[in-house]
Design a protein around this motif. Structure first.
Motif, PDB file in Angstrom:
ATOM      1  N   HIS A   1       3.171  -2.159  -8.959  1.00 25.20           N
ATOM      2  CA  HIS A   1       4.607  -2.122  -8.734  1.00 25.20           C
ATOM      3  C   HIS A   1       4.944  -0.918  -7.874  1.00 25.20           C
ATOM      4  O   HIS A   1       4.680   0.206  -8.251  1.00 25.20           O
ATOM      5  CB  HIS A   1       5.315  -2.045 -10.083  1.00 25.20           C
ATOM      6  CG  HIS A   1       6.783  -2.218  -9.975  1.00 25.20           C
ATOM      7  ND1 HIS A   1       7.389  -3.444  -9.895  1.00 25.20           N
ATOM      8  CD2 HIS A   1       7.766  -1.297  -9.893  1.00 25.20           C
ATOM      9  CE1 HIS A   1       8.681  -3.277  -9.785  1.00 25.20           C
ATOM     10  NE2 HIS A   1       8.947  -1.992  -9.781  1.00 25.20           N
TER      11      HIS A   1
ATOM     12  N   SER B   1       7.688   1.583  -6.248  1.00 23.99           N
ATOM     13  CA  SER B   1       9.066   1.910  -6.586  1.00 23.99           C
ATOM     14  C   SER B   1       9.797   2.607  -5.447  1.00 23.99           C
ATOM     15  O   SER B   1      10.988   2.804  -5.526  1.00 23.99           O
ATOM     16  CB  SER B   1       9.122   2.772  -7.848  1.00 23.99           C
ATOM     17  OG  SER B   1       8.192   3.807  -7.763  1.00 23.99           O
TER      18      SER B   1
ATOM     19  N   ARG C   1      14.517   1.770  -2.987  1.00 18.95           N
ATOM     20  CA  ARG C   1      13.908   2.057  -4.287  1.00 18.95           C
ATOM     21  C   ARG C   1      14.026   0.837  -5.186  1.00 18.95           C
ATOM     22  O   ARG C   1      14.919   0.003  -4.998  1.00 18.95           O
ATOM     23  CB  ARG C   1      14.643   3.214  -4.968  1.00 18.95           C
ATOM     24  CG  ARG C   1      14.561   4.505  -4.203  1.00 18.95           C
ATOM     25  CD  ARG C   1      15.014   5.678  -5.053  1.00 18.95           C
ATOM     26  NE  ARG C   1      14.914   6.884  -4.235  1.00 18.95           N
ATOM     27  CZ  ARG C   1      15.886   7.312  -3.450  1.00 18.95           C
ATOM     28  NH1 ARG C   1      17.035   6.666  -3.407  1.00 18.95           N
ATOM     29  NH2 ARG C   1      15.728   8.382  -2.715  1.00 18.95           N
ATOM     30  N   SER C   2      13.159   0.753  -6.179  1.00 20.66           N
ATOM     31  CA  SER C   2      13.286  -0.359  -7.108  1.00 20.66           C
ATOM     32  C   SER C   2      14.565  -0.189  -7.919  1.00 20.66           C
ATOM     33  O   SER C   2      15.014   0.928  -8.175  1.00 20.66           O
ATOM     34  CB  SER C   2      12.067  -0.441  -8.018  1.00 20.66           C
ATOM     35  OG  SER C   2      11.879   0.768  -8.682  1.00 20.66           O
TER      36      SER C   2
ATOM     37  N   SER D   1       7.837  -6.879  -5.343  1.00 19.87           N
ATOM     38  CA  SER D   1       8.736  -6.019  -6.110  1.00 19.87           C
ATOM     39  C   SER D   1       9.875  -5.539  -5.222  1.00 19.87           C
ATOM     40  O   SER D   1      10.930  -5.176  -5.704  1.00 19.87           O
ATOM     41  CB  SER D   1       7.990  -4.849  -6.746  1.00 19.87           C
ATOM     42  OG  SER D   1       7.066  -4.281  -5.869  1.00 19.87           O
ATOM     43  N   ILE D   2       9.648  -5.540  -3.912  1.00 21.74           N
ATOM     44  CA  ILE D   2      10.734  -5.255  -2.965  1.00 21.74           C
ATOM     45  C   ILE D   2      11.003  -6.542  -2.186  1.00 21.74           C
ATOM     46  O   ILE D   2      10.079  -7.131  -1.628  1.00 21.74           O
ATOM     47  CB  ILE D   2      10.303  -4.161  -1.959  1.00 21.74           C
ATOM     48  CG1 ILE D   2       9.901  -2.868  -2.661  1.00 21.74           C
ATOM     49  CG2 ILE D   2      11.400  -3.922  -0.921  1.00 21.74           C
ATOM     50  CD1 ILE D   2      11.017  -2.108  -3.299  1.00 21.74           C
TER      51      ILE D   2
ATOM     52  N   HIS E   1      13.570  -5.061  -9.525  1.00 23.89           N
ATOM     53  CA  HIS E   1      13.245  -5.298  -8.127  1.00 23.89           C
ATOM     54  C   HIS E   1      14.141  -4.452  -7.237  1.00 23.89           C
ATOM     55  O   HIS E   1      15.270  -4.137  -7.597  1.00 23.89           O
ATOM     56  CB  HIS E   1      13.450  -6.773  -7.763  1.00 23.89           C
ATOM     57  CG  HIS E   1      12.443  -7.687  -8.369  1.00 23.89           C
ATOM     58  ND1 HIS E   1      12.580  -8.177  -9.638  1.00 23.89           N
ATOM     59  CD2 HIS E   1      11.281  -8.171  -7.896  1.00 23.89           C
ATOM     60  CE1 HIS E   1      11.539  -8.950  -9.910  1.00 23.89           C
ATOM     61  NE2 HIS E   1      10.728  -8.962  -8.869  1.00 23.89           N
ATOM     62  N   GLY E   2      13.641  -4.105  -6.079  1.00 27.33           N
ATOM     63  CA  GLY E   2      14.478  -3.447  -5.083  1.00 27.33           C
ATOM     64  C   GLY E   2      14.827  -4.459  -4.010  1.00 27.33           C
ATOM     65  O   GLY E   2      13.970  -5.214  -3.573  1.00 27.33           O
TER      66      GLY E   2
END
Ligand code: ATP
Ligand code: MG
Lengths: 520, 310
Positions: free
Chosen positions: A9, A11, A36-37, A168-169, A199-200
């Motif tokens: 992940h 961030s 950022r997340s 995650s992004i 999530h970002g």
């Protein structure tokens, strides 16, 4: 995180001093951007400012000429989208990236190693799609063929794809440009869920109100330059506009209306949609010279088919259309254009431009036989070039030159070329469908001015839009369309947003249901 | 005339049909892979010619038919690699590079034949292989189960290819790359990688097709021995709607017409020979014009891929 693949992940993603040049344009000029997340970082900027280009570099589709990308502080180089995906970055593109001849499950399975090695595991993929769709409220059926899905559904497939790939992004490039207001609301629910899950998101849109409701931070680009970042807590609409456009926007002031002669008379028009059901059910309207008649309504209530029947690309099942008292109900498109009708189609990318043609050639798709630009079988290139150059300037189309193939322009600039072509003619009747969708606010302002100018010069304008603000600032009269019918017709001064909103939802102003669905 | 419709003649026609269908099956199924990934390889005939020569020459020198087959495959792969470099990496017009490949294969095979062999010579190629029990089935047994290995392999290739295209991740990727390369690229599939692979699969199979002519059917080599069969194979891909099963239907139809035409002449039926020879080709043109379903054509067929465009 319930993605199919577990990835590290990340961030914090940073882009530093990013530079990208194309022949004739510096699309990104030392841009800093980070995400950022757990936040939504929006990216604002006019058409051609470099938003998509910047994001394509973050997704490995383009290589930066300079600058670096840091993932949680570590330098990363993306040679292809595969690298970005394995770093946990996903992207939903301005133009969807789906294979229309395949099912939803096949499209999702495409990017992933199968759990059965060499063999496809579509049943497993389908199960996971169902899980993801339940978890985030993304309604899709894994077995549907993509070519049968609405744009809203296709977009949900794109989001599922990104989640499935373990992003995650997630970058969303103008996700709302093609959605109805209802679909936008649904999308925002999904996006908020994603943020809550950590999530970002990078969110690109031309609609300021969307950006202000959704974002944690907002960054602005102008002409490839980074103009600054603002926190959601201190967002000022006017300041954002200034950063984007470099000037204040003019308020459009209502002007007096003195209805001219009747230009277009539509009587009891019935039209069938693509699926063979009746979608325009007995529409009767009069369009006067020198007025803008707005048609309000949520997309899919027959507006598109009405416009197509008026311009002549769809044959009505019954009813009549009179242009200055001549019956044109069955006249061909070509004859209608020669009789002075013009149309800005809703699906501009598909119906309005030839992608491999240059900007100039696209400007002259219709008018190449105009005596001003041709002598016998020869074209007068000097004149054509001067005309094209003027239009490109007036409409602020960002293009290196007139010979650039139109497919190299940014999404919004392609639209502007088509607008420039249609609005520069002197039609007696103009039918404009969603003229400012996907166009930046500076250009929207210009297009609105041009529409008003057409009206002042005596053109009868039919303006189909979902944007009530736009309708109120431009129209002399506003009709509401719902389920193929005209629900009411008002002078602009005599109505308000709330009344129209109710009618658009098929309710009377007290909130009672007016008609059942469909034509009888 | 009395013998024409006897069982024996029919059996002869059918068996000839199976063996004539062999090169078409290898070449056209191979071309199906290539086209599904978006690359039209018009050089199939050239690849077949060069492979046919090398298979023949290897067998002539060593007497080893398996070595001959292997050499044919390698030659096919090299030609495929050449096609890929030119049309995938350097994005040349596929039609032009394919024709180039054809001319190269035709010229080089003739030249090598003149220099290295000179006169018509025969080799002993693949023999018929009787499959016990199955070949004893009355009538059909000897027709279907008394053929060379390459005939069996060609017909086995159809279900195998179908399986690869419909049931494996590779098949899904090939079709995605041919339908919407940008979409495939955006989920991390290497568009060029898949196109290289598909073109090379197709070319290797074209190599086998060539070998099947020179060391299984005719057992000799001569100038332009394929007589345009590689082009017919390309047409069969359109005819078959980009599916191995459809391609097999087309290959059978075409080779049936050819086989019937040969047998008519063998039996001395009185029709002008030149007319008879034309029948299969006319049939192809007619069937192609009425049957091609463009709806199934890969959307990115014959289009170069550039990353990062709108
Ligand atoms: N492949 C390409 N070749 C040449 N020029 C390009 C290419 N892609 C983008 N450009 C140019 O780079 C500039 C930035 O384009 P980009 O697509 O990033 O704009 P954008 O901010 O996303 O605009 P929009 O809001 O219209 O989508 C534009 O001037 C465009 O013409
Ligand atoms: Mg863009």
């Amino acid at each position: 995180m319930n993605s199919a693949v577990e990835r590290v992940h990340i961030s914090h993603v940073e882009m530093k001093e990013i530079v990208k040049t194309f022949p004739g344009v510096m699309a990104c000029n030392h841009i800093d951007f980070d995400i950022r997340s757990g936040e939504v970082h929006s990216l604002l900027g006019e058409n051609g400012a470099g938003k998509s280009t910047l994001m394509k570099m973050l997704y490995g589709m383009l290589r930066p000429d300079g600058g670096e990308i840091l993932l949680d502080g570590r330098r990363a180089v993306f040679h292809s989208p595969a690298d970005a995906i394995s770093a946990g970055i996903g992207m939903i593109h301005q133009h969807f990236m789906l294979v229309p001849t395949m099912t939803v499950a096949q499209n999702v399975a495409l990017g992933q190693p199968s759990s059965r090695g060499f063999m496809l595991d579509l049943d497993v993929v389908s199960d996971k799609i169902r899980k993801l769709s339940a978890e985030y409220g993304l309604r899709v059926n894994p077995d549907d063929l993509v070519s049968y899905l609405s744009v809203g559904e296709q977009q949900r497939v794109e989001i599922i794809k990104a989640l499935y790939l373990g992003a995650s992004i997630i970058i969303l490039d103008e996700p709302t440009a093609v959605l109805t207001p209802q679909e936008v609301d649904d999308l925002f629910v999904v996006l908020r869920n994603l943020v809550a899950e950590g999530h970002g998101l990078v969110f690109i849109s031309h609609k300021l109100h969307e950006v202000t409701t959704l974002s944690t931070r907002v960054s602005v680009l102008r002409d490839g330059h980074f103009m600054g970042t603002r926190d959601a807590s201190c967002l000022d609409r006017d300041e954002l506009v200034r950063m984007m456009v470099g000037r204040e926007l003019k308020e459009i002031t209502p002007r007096g209306y003195s209805g001219g002669a009747e230009r277009l008379k539509v009587r009891d028009l019935h039209v069938q949609g693509d699926r063979g059901t009746e979608v325009v059910c007995g529409v009767t309207i009069d369009l006067h010279a020198g007025e803008i008649l707005g048609i309000a309504g949520v997309a899919g209530n027959g507006q598109r088919e009405l416009a197509e029947a008026l311009i002549g690309v769809r044959v009505p099942t019954s009813g009549t259309i009179l242009l200055e008292d001549a019956d044109i109900t069955t006249a061909k498109l070509n004859n209608r254009i020669n009789a002075g009708m013009a149309m800005i189609p809703e699906e501009r990318m598909q119906d309005g431009a030839i992608k491999d043609f240059s900007v100039q050639e696209n400007v002259f798709l219709h008018d190449h036989s105009d005596p001003e630009f041709s002598a016998g079988i020869f074209l007068r290139f000097k004149k054509m070039e001067a005309h094209a150059r003027r239009l490109i300037q007036d409409f602020k189309v960002k293009t290196p030159n007139l010979d650039t193939p139109i497919r190299n322009l940014s999404g919004g600039n392609i639209q502007k070329v088509i607008m420039a072509r249609e609005l520069s003619r002197k039609p007696s009747v103009l039918i404009a469908s969603q003229p400012t969708r996907g166009v930046d606010i500076g250009a929207s302002e210009y297009i609105r001015e041009r529409l008003l100018l057409q009206r002042d010069n005596g053109t009868a304008v039919l303006l189909i839009s979902e944007d009530l603000d736009e309708l109120f600032s431009l129209s002399d009269r506003i009709a509401v369309m719902y389920e193929g019918r005209i629900m009411g017709l008002f002078n602009r001064e005599d109505t308000d947003v709330q009344t129209l909103g109710f009618l658009m939802a098929g309710l009377d102003p007290k909130g009672e249901s007016l008609v059942g669905p469909g034509c009888e | 005339m009395r013998d024409i419709f006897s069982f024996n003649v029919l059996a002869g026609v059918l068996q000839t049909m199976l063996s004539l269908a062999t090169p078409f099956l290898f070449a056209a199924v191979g071309e199906t892979f290539s086209q599904l990934s978006g690359v039209v390889n018009l050089g199939v005939d050239g690849i077949m010619l060069l492979s046919a020569f090398f298979a023949f020459y290897t067998v002539l020198l060593t007497g080893n038919i398996w070595l001959g087959l292997l050499v044919a495959i390698i030659v096919g792969l090299l030609m495929g690699l050449l096609m890929s470099v030119v049309s995938v990496t350097f994005k040349a017009q596929q039609g032009i590079s394919g024709i180039g490949l054809q001319i190269l294969g035709l010229g080089l095979s003739s030249l090598l034949f003149k220099v290295l062999v000179g006169t018509v010579r025969t080799v002993s190629g693949f023999r018929r292989m009787r499959i016990p029990l199955l070949a004893d089935i009355p009538f059909l047994g000897p027709i279907l189960f008394n053929n060379t290995v390459l005939v069996y392999a060609a017909f086995l290739l159809v279900p195998v290819s179908w399986f690869i295209l419909e049931r494996t991740t590779l098949g899904l990727k090939i079709k995605a790359v041919g339908q919407n390369p940008s979409a495939a690229d955006s989920v991390g599939i290497s568009v060029n990688g898949i196109r290289y692979l598909s073109v090379c699969i197709g070319s290797a199979l074209a190599g086998v097709a060539g070998a099947s002519i020179s060391i299984s059917i005719s057992n000799l080599f001569q100038d332009n021995i394929t007589a345009g069969q590689g082009f017919i194979a390309v047409a069969l891909v359109y005819f078959g709607g980009w599916s191995p099963i459809g391609v097999m239907g087309g290959a059978l139809l075409f080779s049936f017409a050819t086989s019937a035409q040969i047998w008519l002449q063998v039996l001395g039926v009185d029709i002008p020979a030149s007319l008879a020879v034309m029948i299969p080709y006319i049939l192809t043109i007619v069937v192609l014009t009425v049957s091609v379903n463009r709806g199934k054509q890969p959307a990115a067929l014959n289009k170069q891929f550039f990353r990062g465009e709108n």
